[in-house]
Design a protein around this motif. Structure first.
Motif, PDB file in Angstrom:
ATOM      1  N   VAL A   1       0.836  -1.193   0.000  1.00 55.05           N
ATOM      2  CA  VAL A   1       0.000   0.000   0.000  1.00 55.05           C
ATOM      3  C   VAL A   1       0.875   1.248   0.000  1.00 55.05           C
ATOM      4  O   VAL A   1       0.646   2.190  -0.761  1.00 55.05           O
ATOM      5  CB  VAL A   1      -0.952  -0.013   1.220  1.00 55.05           C
ATOM      6  CG1 VAL A   1      -1.602   1.334   1.429  1.00 55.05           C
ATOM      7  CG2 VAL A   1      -1.998  -1.104   1.058  1.00 55.05           C
ATOM      8  N   ALA A   2       1.907   1.274   0.831  1.00 60.61           N
ATOM      9  CA  ALA A   2       2.793   2.442   0.906  1.00 60.61           C
ATOM     10  C   ALA A   2       3.463   2.715  -0.437  1.00 60.61           C
ATOM     11  O   ALA A   2       3.587   3.875  -0.854  1.00 60.61           O
ATOM     12  CB  ALA A   2       3.847   2.232   1.987  1.00 60.61           C
TER      13      ALA A   2
ATOM     14  N   ILE B   1       0.872   4.292  -2.812  1.00 60.32           N
ATOM     15  CA  ILE B   1       0.596   5.693  -2.478  1.00 60.32           C
ATOM     16  C   ILE B   1       1.733   6.580  -2.964  1.00 60.32           C
ATOM     17  O   ILE B   1       1.501   7.639  -3.544  1.00 60.32           O
ATOM     18  CB  ILE B   1       0.361   5.847  -0.962  1.00 60.32           C
ATOM     19  CG1 ILE B   1      -0.930   5.134  -0.553  1.00 60.32           C
ATOM     20  CG2 ILE B   1       0.318   7.323  -0.562  1.00 60.32           C
ATOM     21  CD1 ILE B   1      -1.117   5.003   0.941  1.00 60.32           C
TER      22      ILE B   1
ATOM     23  N   VAL C   1      -5.840   4.487   5.627  1.00 60.48           N
ATOM     24  CA  VAL C   1      -5.938   3.946   4.272  1.00 60.48           C
ATOM     25  C   VAL C   1      -6.759   2.660   4.316  1.00 60.48           C
ATOM     26  O   VAL C   1      -6.740   1.920   5.297  1.00 60.48           O
ATOM     27  CB  VAL C   1      -4.526   3.707   3.673  1.00 60.48           C
ATOM     28  CG1 VAL C   1      -3.765   2.654   4.433  1.00 60.48           C
ATOM     29  CG2 VAL C   1      -4.591   3.367   2.212  1.00 60.48           C
TER      30      VAL C   1
ATOM     31  N   ARG D   1      -3.028  -1.645   6.960  1.00 60.12           N
ATOM     32  CA  ARG D   1      -1.750  -0.995   7.259  1.00 60.12           C
ATOM     33  C   ARG D   1      -1.022  -0.711   5.950  1.00 60.12           C
ATOM     34  O   ARG D   1      -1.291  -1.331   4.929  1.00 60.12           O
ATOM     35  CB  ARG D   1      -0.883  -1.885   8.132  1.00 60.12           C
ATOM     36  CG  ARG D   1      -1.470  -2.131   9.495  1.00 60.12           C
ATOM     37  CD  ARG D   1      -0.592  -3.094  10.271  1.00 60.12           C
ATOM     38  NE  ARG D   1      -1.269  -3.498  11.478  1.00 60.12           N
ATOM     39  CZ  ARG D   1      -0.845  -3.194  12.684  1.00 60.12           C
ATOM     40  NH1 ARG D   1       0.251  -2.490  12.839  1.00 60.12           N
ATOM     41  NH2 ARG D   1      -1.525  -3.589  13.744  1.00 60.12           N
ATOM     42  N   SER D   2      -0.066   0.203   6.028  1.00 60.43           N
ATOM     43  CA  SER D   2       0.680   0.571   4.822  1.00 60.43           C
ATOM     44  C   SER D   2       1.564  -0.568   4.319  1.00 60.43           C
ATOM     45  O   SER D   2       1.999  -0.560   3.175  1.00 60.43           O
ATOM     46  CB  SER D   2       1.527   1.817   5.080  1.00 60.43           C
ATOM     47  OG  SER D   2       2.459   1.561   6.110  1.00 60.43           O
TER      48      SER D   2
END
Length: 90
Positions: free
Chosen positions: A26-27, A30, A44, A52-53
């Motif tokens: 995810v991080a 982004i 998120v 979680r990221s």
């Protein structure tokens, strides 16, 4: 794999569709999306579920950047309901 990163405000939204390597998080999505004000997002979600990221993404995932609440939901509900008959507030 293809993923979408989106952030929405009351009057508009910004979205970015990305091609990422398998195992991307995810991080990483982004960061690659370069969406305005993404760093301000307090949370998120992926398809509506808070994550979680470090969450690993899958093909077709939609990463949603969450905005902070503008009002306390309980207080907003009280205002909509209006005053209760027979109850005095002081």
């Amino acid at each position: 794999m293809r993923v979408e990163v989106i952030i929405a405000w009351p009057d508009h939204y910004a979205a970015s569709t990305l091609e990422l390597a398998e195992g991307a998080t995810v991080a990483e999505a982004i960061a690659a999306a370069h969406l305005p004000r993404a760093i301000e997002a307090p949370g998120v979600a992926v398809h509506g579920l808070v994550v979680r990221s470090t969450q690993v993404l899958h093909d077709g995932d939609r990463v949603e950047l969450l905005r902070p609440l503008l009002a306390d939901p309980k207080e907003a509900r009280r205002r909509r309901a209006g005053p209760m008959p027979g109850v005095k507030r002081g």
